[in-house]
Design a protein around this motif. Structure first.
Motif, PDB file in Angstrom:
ATOM      1  N   ALA A  21     -11.103  61.930  11.640  1.00  0.00           N
ATOM      2  CA  ALA A  21     -11.743  60.762  12.255  1.00  0.00           C
ATOM      3  C   ALA A  21     -11.615  59.537  11.362  1.00  0.00           C
ATOM      4  N   GLY A  22     -11.109  58.469  11.922  1.00  0.00           N
ATOM      5  CA  GLY A  22     -10.927  57.233  11.170  1.00  0.00           C
ATOM      6  C   GLY A  22     -12.202  56.396  11.147  1.00  0.00           C
ATOM      7  N   ALA A  23     -12.362  55.637  10.127  1.00  0.00           N
ATOM      8  CA  ALA A  23     -13.493  54.712  10.039  1.00  0.00           C
ATOM      9  C   ALA A  23     -12.945  53.307  10.166  1.00  0.00           C
ATOM     10  N   PHE A  24     -13.043  52.741  11.359  1.00  0.00           N
ATOM     11  CA  PHE A  24     -12.491  51.418  11.614  1.00  0.00           C
ATOM     12  C   PHE A  24     -13.615  50.388  11.550  1.00  0.00           C
ATOM     13  N   SER A  25     -13.572  49.555  10.540  1.00  0.00           N
ATOM     14  CA  SER A  25     -14.570  48.505  10.402  1.00  0.00           C
ATOM     15  C   SER A  25     -14.106  47.291  11.192  1.00  0.00           C
ATOM     16  N   VAL A  26     -14.844  46.971  12.244  1.00  0.00           N
ATOM     17  CA  VAL A  26     -14.454  45.878  13.134  1.00  0.00           C
ATOM     18  C   VAL A  26     -15.502  44.772  13.055  1.00  0.00           C
ATOM     19  N   ALA A 329      -9.420  58.514  26.634  1.00  0.00           N
ATOM     20  CA  ALA A 329     -10.789  58.106  26.956  1.00  0.00           C
ATOM     21  C   ALA A 329     -11.673  59.328  27.161  1.00  0.00           C
ATOM     22  N   TYR A 330     -11.129  60.375  27.767  1.00  0.00           N
ATOM     23  CA  TYR A 330     -11.870  61.621  27.959  1.00  0.00           C
ATOM     24  C   TYR A 330     -12.160  62.292  26.619  1.00  0.00           C
ATOM     25  N   LEU A 331     -11.161  62.402  25.770  1.00  0.00           N
ATOM     26  CA  LEU A 331     -11.349  63.043  24.465  1.00  0.00           C
ATOM     27  C   LEU A 331     -12.401  62.311  23.638  1.00  0.00           C
ATOM     28  N   LEU A 359      -1.446  63.961  17.626  1.00  0.00           N
ATOM     29  CA  LEU A 359      -1.075  62.625  17.150  1.00  0.00           C
ATOM     30  C   LEU A 359      -2.290  61.701  17.068  1.00  0.00           C
ATOM     31  N   ALA A 360      -3.204  61.825  18.035  1.00  0.00           N
ATOM     32  CA  ALA A 360      -4.420  61.011  18.001  1.00  0.00           C
ATOM     33  C   ALA A 360      -5.272  61.377  16.794  1.00  0.00           C
ATOM     34  N   ASP A 361      -5.370  62.666  16.494  1.00  0.00           N
ATOM     35  CA  ASP A 361      -6.130  63.097  15.332  1.00  0.00           C
ATOM     36  C   ASP A 361      -5.476  62.603  14.044  1.00  0.00           C
ATOM     37  N   GLN A 362      -4.169  62.715  13.953  1.00  0.00           N
ATOM     38  CA  GLN A 362      -3.470  62.280  12.744  1.00  0.00           C
ATOM     39  C   GLN A 362      -3.599  60.784  12.520  1.00  0.00           C
ATOM     40  N   LEU A 366      -9.560  60.025  16.999  1.00  0.00           N
ATOM     41  CA  LEU A 366     -10.563  60.856  17.671  1.00  0.00           C
ATOM     42  C   LEU A 366     -11.909  60.544  17.020  1.00  0.00           C
ATOM     43  N   VAL A 367     -12.744  59.831  17.741  1.00  0.00           N
ATOM     44  CA  VAL A 367     -14.001  59.334  17.179  1.00  0.00           C
ATOM     45  C   VAL A 367     -14.885  60.482  16.704  1.00  0.00           C
ATOM     46  N   ASP A 368     -14.963  61.544  17.499  1.00  0.00           N
ATOM     47  CA  ASP A 368     -15.749  62.733  17.165  1.00  0.00           C
ATOM     48  C   ASP A 368     -14.817  63.935  17.337  1.00  0.00           C
ATOM     49  N   PRO A 369     -14.171  64.404  16.257  1.00  0.00           N
ATOM     50  CA  PRO A 369     -13.187  65.483  16.381  1.00  0.00           C
ATOM     51  C   PRO A 369     -13.754  66.765  16.999  1.00  0.00           C
ATOM     52  N   ASP A 370     -15.044  67.057  16.755  1.00  0.00           N
ATOM     53  CA  ASP A 370     -15.630  68.258  17.353  1.00  0.00           C
ATOM     54  C   ASP A 370     -15.726  68.123  18.872  1.00  0.00           C
TER      55      ASP A 370
END
Length: 395
Positions: A21-26, A329-331, A359-362, A366-370
């Motif tokens: 999960a990435g931490a995107f500071s916006v 969007a579903y994931l 690829l989304a995970d890498q 994925l905001v919440d991988p679980d």
């Protein structure tokens, strides 16, 4: 983290555990150096008792919530376009309701919106003529302007069918642009996105087609805010960008090469109107703020990780990219189900969706991988790739 059994291209399976999960500071606020539109998808109503191929329904609450999510990140919204399955599940009647509701929502939250105006109330065929095309464009443009949205003048299947040559395009576009009250964004959509648009502007040769398009822009430059081209060819976009009137923007629609095109070169840059921004919105917003701050290194780092995912989502047949956008969007929990209007959730294979997940995970998207892993499990199970017991977290 949940261990998944994913299908591979060779017919086997492999194990994968998500957890990047990435931490995107916006930062709050609009972007300063670029205009950035995210084309937005629509959320189907999963409880609609209708045939999805004939009469889908939209979940308006989740559809508008996603637009609020995009605005909250500082992105502008491009609505009722191909990402919203315009002409591929979303007909003109549904598009009118989408434009009306989204424009009202934009006004309520102070978000910028532009909406597609085309001719899809017409069915391309022998009974359609140029006068019909012009009347259809006029009707849709008036509707968009009535609801205080900027017009995105979409390419027309009906015009591509009945135009006899470039002069017909020049005349129709001139007549429509003469009638609009504010500058519009033109949209040149390549046939990889819509095969019915092959030979648009009167030529199959892109050099000749570009010349016609540029003639339209130069002859009507006071009524053109910019042009979005979706040809998936960076060199073509750069060539055309350098030939535009100074006051006319280039909006990249290149979902393969957007980082370099938005960053630009010594001679200029592209703004953005992209379908992939729907799927990578936090990363895109963070990168654009970094660009505003002159931090090109961070801009590059944030976006380069998203390119493999985007190229995968927009792979041939490119027009099926909407399936990957909605799956993302579903994931990420923006909708409770993976259903699409027109039944388009079936347009990509389970192998394709599994690779998208990786690829989304890498990319840290994925905001919440679980949660994403649990939802991926559900899709895998229903596709016949049995998994272990389901994760018991939130759904």
């Amino acid at each position: 983290m949940t261990l998944l059994k994913l299908p591979s291209k060779n017919g086997g399976t492999f194990e994968y555990r998500a957890g990047n999960a990435g931490a995107f500071s916006v930062p709050a606020g609009q972007f300063k150096s670029r205009v950035a539109f995210s084309a937005a998808h629509v959320v189907a109503d999963p409880f609609a008792h209708t045939d999805p191929l004939l009469h889908s329904k939209i979940d308006w609450e989740d559809t508008l919530a996603y637009r609020r999510h995009l605005w909250s990140l500082g992105l502008s919204v491009a609505d009722a376009m191909d990402t919203a399955q315009r002409g591929m599940g979303l007909n003109w009647g549904m598009a009118k309701e989408l434009i009306k509701r989204s424009s009202a929502e934009a006004k309520a939250v102070g978000g910028r919106i532009a909406c597609g105006a085309g001719t899809d109330q017409l069915l391309a065929g022998p009974s359609v003529n140029l006068a019909d095309v012009e009347a259809a464009y006029k009707e849709q443009c008036e509707f968009v302007e009535k609801h205080d949205a900027q017009i995105i003048l979409m390419a027309s299947r009906a015009l591509a069918y009945c135009a006899q040559g470039p002069e017909d395009y020049e005349r129709i576009y001139a007549n429509i642009l003469n009638q609009v009250s504010k500058p519009v964004i033109l949209h040149w959509l390549g046939d990889m996105f819509d095969p019915a648009l092959k030979g648009y502007w009167g030529y199959k040769n892109l050099d000749d087609a570009m010349e016609v398009c540029l003639n339209v822009i130069w002859d009507n430059k006071d009524k053109v805010d910019g042009i979005k081209i979706s040809l998936l060819d960076a060199s073509r976009e750069i060539e055309m960008r350098r030939l535009l009137p100074p006051e006319v923007k280039m909006y990249t629609g290149d979902d393969f090469n957007y980082p370099e095109l938005i960053k630009g070169d010594k001679e200029g840059y592209s703004h953005a109107l992209l379908g992939i921004f729907d799927a990578i919105a936090p990363a895109a917003a963070a990168a654009l703020h970094a660009l505003d701050d002159g931090d090109v290194g961070r801009y590059d780092t944030l976006l380069e990780k998203t390119v493999p995912l985007s190229r995968h989502i927009f792979q041939t047949p490119t027009y099926s990219y909407k399936t990957g956008i909605v799956f993302m969007a579903y994931l990420n929990g923006h909708q409770s189900h993976f259903r699409m209007i027109g039944g388009a959730e079936s347009a990509r294979s389970i192998v394709h969706l599994s690779e998208l997940f990786v690829l989304a995970d890498q990319a840290g998207l994925l905001v919440d991988p679980d949660l994403a892993s649990d939802r991926m499990k559900s899709v895998l199970n229903v596709s016949g790739i049995r998994q272990e017991a389901q994760y018991s977290g939130k759904l």
